[in-house]
Design a protein around this motif. Structure first.
Motif, PDB file in Angstrom:
ATOM      1  N   VAL A 103       0.780  -1.290   0.016  1.00 38.53           N
ATOM      2  CA  VAL A 103      -0.026  -0.036   0.026  1.00 38.53           C
ATOM      3  C   VAL A 103       0.949   1.302   0.071  1.00 38.53           C
ATOM      4  O   VAL A 103       0.691   2.233  -0.606  1.00 38.53           O
ATOM      5  N   LEU A 104       1.979   1.317   0.928  1.00 38.87           N
ATOM      6  CA  LEU A 104       2.759   2.485   1.017  1.00 38.87           C
ATOM      7  C   LEU A 104       3.508   2.793  -0.464  1.00 38.87           C
ATOM      8  O   LEU A 104       3.622   3.737  -0.817  1.00 38.87           O
ATOM      9  N   THR A 105       3.773   1.514  -1.029  1.00 41.14           N
ATOM     10  CA  THR A 105       4.661   1.590  -2.413  1.00 41.14           C
ATOM     11  C   THR A 105       3.621   2.408  -3.497  1.00 41.14           C
ATOM     12  O   THR A 105       4.142   3.382  -4.100  1.00 41.14           O
ATOM     13  N   ALA A 106       2.444   1.771  -3.572  1.00 46.68           N
ATOM     14  CA  ALA A 106       1.336   2.188  -4.550  1.00 46.68           C
ATOM     15  C   ALA A 106       1.133   3.889  -3.976  1.00 46.68           C
ATOM     16  O   ALA A 106       1.203   4.666  -4.799  1.00 46.68           O
ATOM     17  N   VAL A 107       0.641   4.077  -2.816  1.00 49.27           N
ATOM     18  CA  VAL A 107       0.249   5.475  -2.318  1.00 49.27           C
ATOM     19  C   VAL A 107       1.439   6.418  -2.548  1.00 49.27           C
ATOM     20  O   VAL A 107       1.307   7.428  -3.242  1.00 49.27           O
ATOM     21  N   GLY A 108       2.654   6.048  -2.374  1.00 56.79           N
ATOM     22  CA  GLY A 108       3.746   6.979  -2.606  1.00 56.79           C
ATOM     23  C   GLY A 108       4.032   7.405  -3.942  1.00 56.79           C
ATOM     24  O   GLY A 108       4.593   8.430  -4.407  1.00 56.79           O
ATOM     25  N   HIS A 109       4.012   6.318  -4.888  1.00 55.29           N
ATOM     26  CA  HIS A 109       4.247   6.600  -6.185  1.00 55.29           C
ATOM     27  C   HIS A 109       3.001   7.387  -6.784  1.00 55.29           C
ATOM     28  O   HIS A 109       3.305   8.416  -7.569  1.00 55.29           O
ATOM     29  N   ASP A 110       1.724   7.039  -6.386  1.00 55.57           N
ATOM     30  CA  ASP A 110       0.572   8.063  -6.853  1.00 55.57           C
ATOM     31  C   ASP A 110       0.928   9.506  -6.253  1.00 55.57           C
ATOM     32  O   ASP A 110       0.650  10.342  -7.144  1.00 55.57           O
ATOM     33  N   ALA A 111       1.212   9.713  -5.070  1.00 56.08           N
ATOM     34  CA  ALA A 111       1.395  10.806  -4.509  1.00 56.08           C
ATOM     35  C   ALA A 111       2.829  11.563  -5.206  1.00 56.08           C
ATOM     36  O   ALA A 111       2.392  13.038  -5.627  1.00 56.08           O
ATOM     37  N   LEU A 122       8.370  12.409   5.673  1.00 51.84           N
ATOM     38  CA  LEU A 122       8.484  12.364   4.384  1.00 51.84           C
ATOM     39  C   LEU A 122       9.210  13.586   3.909  1.00 51.84           C
ATOM     40  O   LEU A 122       9.071  14.759   4.492  1.00 51.84           O
ATOM     41  N   ARG A 123       9.873  13.284   3.029  1.00 49.04           N
ATOM     42  CA  ARG A 123      11.018  14.275   2.372  1.00 49.04           C
ATOM     43  C   ARG A 123      10.801  14.499   1.005  1.00 49.04           C
ATOM     44  O   ARG A 123      11.243  13.600   0.327  1.00 49.04           O
ATOM     45  N   TRP A 124      10.363  15.636   0.617  1.00 51.44           N
ATOM     46  CA  TRP A 124      10.035  16.002  -0.964  1.00 51.44           C
ATOM     47  C   TRP A 124      11.411  16.676  -1.305  1.00 51.44           C
ATOM     48  O   TRP A 124      11.908  17.526  -0.592  1.00 51.44           O
ATOM     49  N   SER A 125      11.522  16.542  -2.763  1.00 50.02           N
ATOM     50  CA  SER A 125      12.430  17.241  -3.192  1.00 50.02           C
ATOM     51  C   SER A 125      11.955  17.575  -4.676  1.00 50.02           C
ATOM     52  O   SER A 125      11.511  16.581  -5.329  1.00 50.02           O
ATOM     53  N   VAL A 161      10.569  15.312  -9.638  1.00 51.56           N
ATOM     54  CA  VAL A 161      10.014  15.308  -8.245  1.00 51.56           C
ATOM     55  C   VAL A 161      10.258  14.041  -7.496  1.00 51.56           C
ATOM     56  O   VAL A 161      10.009  12.913  -8.091  1.00 51.56           O
ATOM     57  N   ALA A 162      10.941  14.074  -6.376  1.00 55.50           N
ATOM     58  CA  ALA A 162      11.190  13.134  -5.508  1.00 55.50           C
ATOM     59  C   ALA A 162      10.560  13.028  -4.152  1.00 55.50           C
ATOM     60  O   ALA A 162      10.349  14.038  -3.665  1.00 55.50           O
ATOM     61  N   LEU A 163      10.477  11.722  -3.768  1.00 57.40           N
ATOM     62  CA  LEU A 163       9.661  11.391  -2.219  1.00 57.40           C
ATOM     63  C   LEU A 163      10.545  10.503  -1.462  1.00 57.40           C
ATOM     64  O   LEU A 163      10.640   9.398  -2.248  1.00 57.40           O
ATOM     65  N   GLU A 164      11.089  10.687  -0.378  1.00 55.70           N
ATOM     66  CA  GLU A 164      11.471   9.637   0.567  1.00 55.70           C
ATOM     67  C   GLU A 164      10.630   9.242   1.762  1.00 55.70           C
ATOM     68  O   GLU A 164      10.088  10.413   2.515  1.00 55.70           O
ATOM     69  N   LEU A 165      10.042   8.226   2.007  1.00 52.90           N
ATOM     70  CA  LEU A 165       9.115   7.836   2.596  1.00 52.90           C
ATOM     71  C   LEU A 165       9.745   6.920   3.597  1.00 52.90           C
ATOM     72  O   LEU A 165      10.281   5.724   3.387  1.00 52.90           O
ATOM     73  N   ARG A 183      11.890   5.291  -1.681  1.00 58.68           N
ATOM     74  CA  ARG A 183      12.172   6.436  -2.551  1.00 58.68           C
ATOM     75  C   ARG A 183      11.400   6.376  -4.012  1.00 58.68           C
ATOM     76  O   ARG A 183      11.654   5.592  -4.544  1.00 58.68           O
ATOM     77  N   PHE A 184      10.851   7.714  -4.272  1.00 59.51           N
ATOM     78  CA  PHE A 184      10.137   7.529  -5.522  1.00 59.51           C
ATOM     79  C   PHE A 184      10.618   8.768  -6.214  1.00 59.51           C
ATOM     80  O   PHE A 184      10.727   9.686  -5.476  1.00 59.51           O
ATOM     81  N   GLU A 185      10.783   8.725  -7.584  1.00 56.94           N
ATOM     82  CA  GLU A 185      11.162   9.815  -8.557  1.00 56.94           C
ATOM     83  C   GLU A 185      10.116   9.889  -9.686  1.00 56.94           C
ATOM     84  O   GLU A 185      10.209   8.781 -10.287  1.00 56.94           O
ATOM     85  N   VAL A 186       9.710  10.956 -10.125  1.00 60.60           N
ATOM     86  CA  VAL A 186       8.964  10.839 -11.267  1.00 60.60           C
ATOM     87  C   VAL A 186       9.450  12.085 -11.975  1.00 60.60           C
ATOM     88  O   VAL A 186       9.470  13.382 -11.295  1.00 60.60           O
TER      89      VAL A 186
END
Length: 138
Positions: free
Chosen positions: A46-54, A88-91, A97-101, A124-127
């Motif tokens: 759930v965290l992986t899917a929601v983090g990527h979507d966010a 939650l760290r956004w950059s 746009v990157a998110l570390e969760l 960590r997500f990067e889009v």
């Protein structure tokens, strides 16, 4: 030859009453650990899917502070109160746009996560930001 209906030895009487509670206890402990592992893996999914979507939502909004705040608000509401989001760290750059969760999944009955090594989820997500281009522009 011994008769077919021989009486059992007196030493074996009541042995099942001693072994059964220990077997039931062992079964319940293993069941609890299995359920805790299942909850951990579900929370990770759930965290992986929601983090990527966010992260995708923030990138679609241009990576602006307002878009990141909206994406973070959506992420917290989508995850719900069961999962404790620790960090939650956004950059945001011109291209990414990157998110570390970092989050702690819920525990079942006891805090068995420390016993089986399932304590935190770090992702960590990067889009890439996509800019709209119009015909004729370069």
């Amino acid at each position: 030859m011994t008769p077919l209906h021989a009486k059992p030895c007196r030493d074996d009487r009541g042995a099942g009453l001693v072994a059964l509670p220990w077997a039931v206890l062992a079964f319940l402990i293993f069941l609890t650990l299995a359920v805790q592992a299942a909850v951990y893996f579900y929370s990770t999914s759930v965290l992986t899917a929601v983090g990527h979507d966010a992260t995708r939502r923030a990138a679609f909004g241009g990576g602006s502070p307002a878009a990141i705040a909206d994406a973070e608000r959506w992420l917290r509401s989508a995850v719900g109160p069961a999962v404790d989001i620790e960090r939650l760290r956004w950059s945001s750059t011109d291209e990414v746009v990157a998110l570390e969760l970092t989050a702690r999944p819920p525990s079942v009955l006891i805090d068995a996560s420390a016993l089986i090594g399932l304590q935190t989820v770090e992702r960590r997500f990067e889009v890439r930001r996509e800019l709209a281009r119009f015909a004729g522009s370069s």
